[in-house]
Design a protein around this motif. Structure first.
Motif, PDB file in Angstrom:
ATOM      1  N   ALA A 119      26.740  18.562  33.114  1.00 54.35           N
ATOM      2  CA  ALA A 119      27.186  17.641  32.070  1.00 54.35           C
ATOM      3  C   ALA A 119      25.895  17.614  31.230  1.00 54.35           C
ATOM      4  N   ASP A 120      24.657  17.726  31.706  1.00 56.28           N
ATOM      5  CA  ASP A 120      23.346  17.893  30.976  1.00 56.28           C
ATOM      6  C   ASP A 120      23.274  18.986  30.222  1.00 56.28           C
ATOM      7  N   ARG A 121      24.048  20.123  30.379  1.00 57.27           N
ATOM      8  CA  ARG A 121      24.336  21.304  29.523  1.00 57.27           C
ATOM      9  C   ARG A 121      25.213  21.085  28.381  1.00 57.27           C
ATOM     10  N   GLY A 122      25.876  19.938  28.159  1.00 57.30           N
ATOM     11  CA  GLY A 122      26.959  19.585  27.336  1.00 57.30           C
ATOM     12  C   GLY A 122      28.546  19.963  27.920  1.00 57.30           C
ATOM     13  N   VAL A 123      28.515  20.180  29.203  1.00 53.05           N
ATOM     14  CA  VAL A 123      29.828  20.597  29.696  1.00 53.05           C
ATOM     15  C   VAL A 123      30.586  19.101  29.964  1.00 53.05           C
ATOM     16  N   ARG A 124      31.905  18.933  29.417  1.00 56.69           N
ATOM     17  CA  ARG A 124      32.641  17.784  29.622  1.00 56.69           C
ATOM     18  C   ARG A 124      33.093  17.708  31.032  1.00 56.69           C
ATOM     19  N   VAL A 125      32.988  16.712  31.866  1.00 56.87           N
ATOM     20  CA  VAL A 125      33.457  16.540  33.254  1.00 56.87           C
ATOM     21  C   VAL A 125      34.423  15.444  33.361  1.00 56.87           C
ATOM     22  N   LEU A 144      27.686   7.865  37.893  1.00 59.67           N
ATOM     23  CA  LEU A 144      28.037   9.264  37.263  1.00 59.67           C
ATOM     24  C   LEU A 144      28.799   8.947  36.028  1.00 59.67           C
ATOM     25  N   THR A 145      29.737   8.066  36.088  1.00 59.17           N
ATOM     26  CA  THR A 145      30.541   7.950  34.850  1.00 59.17           C
ATOM     27  C   THR A 145      29.823   7.432  33.651  1.00 59.17           C
ATOM     28  N   GLN A 146      28.621   6.889  33.775  1.00 60.52           N
ATOM     29  CA  GLN A 146      27.805   6.554  32.830  1.00 60.52           C
ATOM     30  C   GLN A 146      26.967   7.724  31.945  1.00 60.52           C
ATOM     31  N   HIS A 147      27.223   8.731  32.662  1.00 58.19           N
ATOM     32  CA  HIS A 147      26.681   9.904  31.757  1.00 58.19           C
ATOM     33  C   HIS A 147      27.710   9.951  30.602  1.00 58.19           C
ATOM     34  N   PRO A 148      27.384  10.476  29.272  1.00 54.67           N
ATOM     35  CA  PRO A 148      28.108  10.620  28.130  1.00 54.67           C
ATOM     36  C   PRO A 148      29.227  11.788  28.242  1.00 54.67           C
ATOM     37  N   GLN A 149      28.894  12.722  29.147  1.00 52.74           N
ATOM     38  CA  GLN A 149      29.796  13.873  29.274  1.00 52.74           C
ATOM     39  C   GLN A 149      30.624  13.803  30.342  1.00 52.74           C
ATOM     40  N   ILE A 150      30.578  12.705  31.317  1.00 51.50           N
ATOM     41  CA  ILE A 150      31.252  12.530  32.501  1.00 51.50           C
ATOM     42  C   ILE A 150      32.154  11.202  32.420  1.00 51.50           C
ATOM     43  N   GLU A 151      33.465  11.426  32.922  1.00 51.46           N
ATOM     44  CA  GLU A 151      34.391  10.337  32.782  1.00 51.46           C
ATOM     45  C   GLU A 151      34.900  10.360  34.417  1.00 51.46           C
ATOM     46  N   VAL A 152      34.860   9.536  35.015  1.00 49.00           N
ATOM     47  CA  VAL A 152      35.535   9.151  36.288  1.00 49.00           C
ATOM     48  C   VAL A 152      36.713   8.340  36.209  1.00 49.00           C
ATOM     49  N   ARG A 153      37.935   8.728  36.779  1.00 48.57           N
ATOM     50  CA  ARG A 153      38.958   7.764  36.915  1.00 48.57           C
ATOM     51  C   ARG A 153      39.569   7.919  38.406  1.00 48.57           C
ATOM     52  N   LEU A 154      40.181   6.558  38.805  1.00 51.77           N
ATOM     53  CA  LEU A 154      40.419   6.496  40.145  1.00 51.77           C
ATOM     54  C   LEU A 154      42.137   6.485  40.019  1.00 51.77           C
ATOM     55  N   ASN A 257      21.221   1.101  36.704  1.00 51.01           N
ATOM     56  CA  ASN A 257      19.721   2.191  36.042  1.00 51.01           C
ATOM     57  C   ASN A 257      20.157   3.476  36.222  1.00 51.01           C
ATOM     58  N   ARG A 258      20.363   4.281  35.133  1.00 45.85           N
ATOM     59  CA  ARG A 258      20.472   5.636  35.224  1.00 45.85           C
ATOM     60  C   ARG A 258      19.286   6.218  35.746  1.00 45.85           C
ATOM     61  N   THR A 259      18.124   5.858  35.301  1.00 47.81           N
ATOM     62  CA  THR A 259      16.989   6.490  35.828  1.00 47.81           C
ATOM     63  C   THR A 259      16.880   6.393  37.520  1.00 47.81           C
ATOM     64  N   ALA A 260      17.310   5.262  37.957  1.00 46.55           N
ATOM     65  CA  ALA A 260      17.351   5.207  39.362  1.00 46.55           C
ATOM     66  C   ALA A 260      18.374   5.926  40.061  1.00 46.55           C
ATOM     67  N   PHE A 261      19.540   6.115  39.427  1.00 46.13           N
ATOM     68  CA  PHE A 261      20.383   6.887  40.232  1.00 46.13           C
ATOM     69  C   PHE A 261      19.930   8.468  40.066  1.00 46.13           C
ATOM     70  N   ARG A 262      19.255   8.915  39.208  1.00 44.56           N
ATOM     71  CA  ARG A 262      18.683  10.294  38.966  1.00 44.56           C
ATOM     72  C   ARG A 262      17.667  10.344  39.970  1.00 44.56           C
TER      73      ARG A 262
END
Length: 516
Positions: A119-125, A144-154, A257-262
């Motif tokens: 996702a950091d490289r621009g890949v849509r997940v 994970l889903t708060q990354h702009p390139q990642i969506e998680v569905r249940l 906090n995305r930094t904390a997750f990283r």
């Protein structure tokens, strides 16, 4: 009838009516929630102007074998991890993933890291998970889903999160809906490569060698070529189903906090077990060798899959179990199957015994009582093994000796081999839940080398040092055993405790096979 009996009957009627009305209200409320909260429709990404690393790897092969698909067996657990990790690293456009289980253990975190790196490289997940196994792990996937390139569905989620009592009531009032699960396993990279089979994402499926983790023996298929388009379209149909909900819709207003997750992700990936595992599984493997070097090309490949609306209880002739039943009906000489859970129901056992009656050799490999992770399912299986043996079928029960102080390995593969010519690898167990309740998917294919790989696996797992042979001379079951310290013939399930035998016997008497 006495007055007390009348009063008791009235209370039962009133209670049943109240429960029914409450269930109706809960169902109506849930449907409104689905309509209001569903995510936007999205589709698999087509090929762009700039080729990705996967495009560059696969294009020359497809040009060499036009109109055919490339297949490779992934029977080794470490190879199966490497195929996923390397395809994620090579992806430049999209990753579409669908799983019943994704644990946050060593391999689960490593593959989450692979998704974040892509996702950091621009890949849509797009990550679609069945909800029943996500409860308790929500924070990782919410982050994970708060990354702009990642969506998680249940898939088919409960609305109540983090509150056991409310969630329990929701499940009880919507039991018929909650019972329907997405059991398929699917990994698609750049719309060019797919991995389909029995493995979820967890250490048990990828041979971490952790002494506390059981090794699950499993099977996947790696697929490239034109058939991947059908697999991508299937993923889209599940992703856009009204029962597939954005995880953030279940946690409105949630912020992490995305930094904390990283930092948390880096801590897990940088741990000693993670570093040792990566060194063992990836250091000697290249994308060319793992993703392209073992491909065999054939035009005889078919995707077998349940339509997603099976989760609504809509019966269809297109169900995967129906397709497999038709394939088995046309067998001429032999059907070999591996299933960790064998609960075929009356129609299933009748179909197998009818095949045996016309001379088709039927052989089953399933988990022994000492190895199974589903004691209740083994109890249901007890009802059917006698009939299969009486019809002339053969049964092996997998139960290898524990190695190096680890827990005993278990069987998780779902495999069919028909007439030594066709094979099916996927997520479908030979049980009533897979047939009628869960959604499943797999691949049917023909190729001599690939079918030989699968047949060799069955032979190895059925060998005397890996499995007991079950027989039925004189109408009494017996197990042929090749183990130090044990008799060569036993008349109860070998290496199982008295409690295990008692529970499985009791379960075998209960009419609950469809729910196991």
């Amino acid at each position: 009838m006495t007055l007390l009996a009348v009063q008791v009957l009235m209370w039962i009627v009133v209670g049943a009516a109240a429960t029914g009305f409450a269930s109706w209200l809960a169902h109506r409320s849930y449907r409104r929630f689905l309509r209001k909260s569903r995510g936007p429709v999205s589709k698999s990404l087509g090929r762009g102007d700039v080729p990705t690393k996967l495009d560059t790897l696969i294009d020359p092969l497809e040009a060499q074998f036009p109109c055919q698909s490339g297949l490779a067996t992934l029977l080794d657990n470490a190879d199966a991890f490497a195929a996923r990790a390397l395809s994620a690293a090579q992806a430049g456009r999209s990753l579409d993933l669908m799983y019943y289980i994704w644990r946050t253990d060593v391999t689960g975190w490593l593959l989450l890291d692979a998704l974040v790196a892509a996702a950091d490289r621009g890949v849509r997940v797009r990550l679609l998970l069945d909800d029943v196994n996500v409860q308790g792990f929500d924070p990782a996937f919410l982050a994970l889903t708060q990354h702009p390139q990642i969506e998680v569905r249940l898939f088919n989620p409960t609305r109540n999160r983090g509150h056991v009592v409310r969630r329990t009531f929701e499940m009880l009032l919507g039991l018929a809906r909650f019972n329907r699960r997405m059991h398929g396993k699917l990994w698609i990279a750049d719309g060019r490569l797919a991995i389909i089979g029995g493995r979820n994402i967890a250490d048990t499926y990828f041979a971490t060698l952790d002494a506390d983790t059981r090794n699950s023996v499993d099977a996947d298929m790696l697929l490239v070529g034109p058939k991947v388009d059908a697999v991508a379209a299937l993923f889209d149909s599940y992703w856009n189903l009204g029962l597939s909900m954005p995880i953030l819709a279940l946690w409105p207003g949630f912020k992490l906090n995305r930094t904390a997750f990283r930092h948390r992700l880096a801590r897990h990936v940088g741990s000693a077990p993670s570093r040792h595992y990566l060194a063992r599984t990836l250091d000697s493997r290249t994308p060319e060798a793992v993703l392209a070097g073992r491909l065999h090309w054939t035009d005889k490949v078919q995707l077998l899959a349940d339509p997603p609306d099976k989760a609504y209880g809509n019966h269809s002739a297109a169900w995967m179990s129906t397709a497999i039943a038709d394939i088995l009906t046309n067998a001429q000489s032999e059907v070999r199957l591996i299933t960790p859970y064998f609960v075929p129901g009356q129609a299933g056992i009748s179909g197998l015994t009818a095949l045996a009656a016309r001379g088709v050799k039927i052989s089953l490999l399933t988990n022994a009582l000492a190895a199974t992770d589903m004691l209740l399912v083994y109890g249901a299986y007890r009802r059917y093994r006698g009939a299969l043996l009486a019809a002339g079928g053969s049964i092996h029960e997998f139960s290898p000796l524990p190695k190096n102080g680890r827990k005993r390995d278990m069987l998780h593969s779902k495999v069919f081999v028909i007439d030594g010519r066709q094979a099916i690898v996927g997520s479908l167990n030979f049980d009533l839940r897979s047939a009628f309740t869960n959604t499943e998917l797999g691949l049917l294919f023909e190729h001599p080398t690939l079918v030989a790989d699968i047949t060799g696996m069955i032979d190895a797992l059925s060998a005397p040092d890996q499995a007991y042979t079950v027989s039925r001379p004189d109408h009494a079951l017996q197990w042929t055993v090749a183990r130090p310290g044990l008799p060569k013939l036993m008349y109860v399930e070998p290496e199982a405790s008295k409690l295990q035998r008692a529970i499985s016997w009791l379960v075998g008497l209960l009419p609950i096979q469809a729910y196991l």
